[in-house]
Design a protein around this motif. Sequence first.
Motif, short mmCIF file in Angstrom:
data_model
loop_
_atom_site.label_atom_id
_atom_site.label_comp_id
_atom_site.label_asym_id
_atom_site.label_seq_id
_atom_site.Cartn_x
_atom_site.Cartn_y
_atom_site.Cartn_z
N ARG A 229 -38.17 27.51 23.02
CA ARG A 229 -38.88 28.64 23.62
C ARG A 229 -39.97 29.22 22.56
N ALA A 230 -41.03 29.39 23.22
CA ALA A 230 -41.83 30.25 22.03
C ALA A 230 -41.43 31.71 22.10
N PRO A 231 -41.72 32.43 20.80
CA PRO A 231 -41.51 33.67 20.71
C PRO A 231 -42.37 34.50 21.28
N SER A 232 -42.09 35.83 21.36
CA SER A 232 -43.05 36.77 22.07
C SER A 232 -44.33 36.84 21.60
N SER A 233 -45.41 36.47 22.28
CA SER A 233 -46.69 36.75 21.59
C SER A 233 -47.34 37.94 21.51
N GLY A 234 -47.01 38.91 22.14
CA GLY A 234 -47.24 40.32 22.07
C GLY A 234 -48.83 40.48 22.35
N LEU A 235 -49.44 41.00 21.27
CA LEU A 235 -51.00 41.15 21.47
C LEU A 235 -51.57 40.06 20.55
N MET A 236 -51.33 38.92 20.66
CA MET A 236 -51.92 37.89 19.95
C MET A 236 -53.20 37.56 20.70
N GLN A 237 -53.94 36.79 19.93
CA GLN A 237 -55.40 36.34 20.51
C GLN A 237 -54.94 34.92 21.53
N ALA A 238 -55.85 34.55 22.22
CA ALA A 238 -55.44 33.60 23.00
C ALA A 238 -55.57 32.21 22.17
N ASP A 240 -54.38 32.02 19.15
CA ASP A 240 -53.21 31.80 18.27
C ASP A 240 -52.11 31.66 19.56
N VAL A 241 -52.19 32.12 20.45
CA VAL A 241 -50.95 31.59 21.52
C VAL A 241 -51.25 30.01 21.85
N PHE A 242 -52.09 29.78 21.86
CA PHE A 242 -52.44 28.22 21.99
C PHE A 242 -51.77 27.42 20.90
N ILE A 243 -51.92 27.80 19.81
CA ILE A 243 -51.51 27.30 18.37
C ILE A 243 -49.95 27.25 18.57
#
Length: 326
Positions: A229-238, A240-243
């Motif tokens: 599972r991916a940890p919570s992304s929060g307010l990350m940029q798109a 960073d979420v893709f990485i």
Amino acid sequence: MATCLRLPMASSIPCSSSSSMHLKHRSVSIRCAANSYCSAKIPMPPLNPNDPFLSKLASVAANNPDALFSRPQNSDTPPFLDIYDSPKLMATPAQVERSVSYNEHRASTPPPDLPSMLLHGRIVYIGMPLVSAVTELVIAELMYLQYMDPKEPIYLYINSTGTTRDDGETVGMEAEGFAIYDAMMQLKNEIHTVAVGAAIGQACLLLAAGTKGKRFMMPHSKAMIQQPRAPSSGLMQASDVFIRAKEVIVNRDTLVKLLAQHTGNSEETVSNVMRRPYYMDAIRAREFGVIDKILWRGQEQEQIMAGVDAPEVWDKNAGIKVADAI
């Protein structure tokens, strides 16, 4: 009337010079008796020499008894504390610790904690999710046991939800489970893995990574494999979420490859099973290849039941046709 009131006193104590001399002589004799009584050696109970208050009080009573008995009536100082130059209400902890009565009932060495006692029996217990502190302790214990004896087996008891909690929330990185796995693979010892509760996700990989033929499971334990599972992304940029998403896919492929290697299944089979959480009881986990044996007191009954034919075989031998085939 005054004469009448003085008559009883006069009858008992004559008002004469001879009687006054007699009273003076009597008071002197009483005072001498008191002084002789005070000067007599009174047996005292044994004192603790390490107690500063009692030692000081005993020395003052021996040298100057009047300092104890002629106390001021209205004093703000508690009794007998003014005999100190710098009064102390109680002994210091160091003085109490060095006292004889305390050391008699004091343990010579501190009692060992439970993980240390288990480690003495070459048992490593994982009873928490795989966070960094747990990973550090488990790897250190594995390395220590190999250092102590590289030939004796190590028993790894597992009751962990992996890198997630029981509700699915991520609490650790997938690298925590891979770190323990790599440490297990580097050891020269045999590692006997035992599932005593739950072996979920990365914990299931550790269970399957034990020495072949030495992977066990309690009859009511559960094993489950699932995708990372991916940890919570929060307010990350798109970006960073893709990485992070690509990293999760890499961890999933690595987990599929390792599970296929230790369970004897193909990577495709493991990947299809892991599309959704796949729960296994002890029997299903043995069929899937996660464990080799089920540990329980009725192992003889298990061997007997293993030789019993399935219900379909009984029906076929008895000539009973299945309703769906009719």
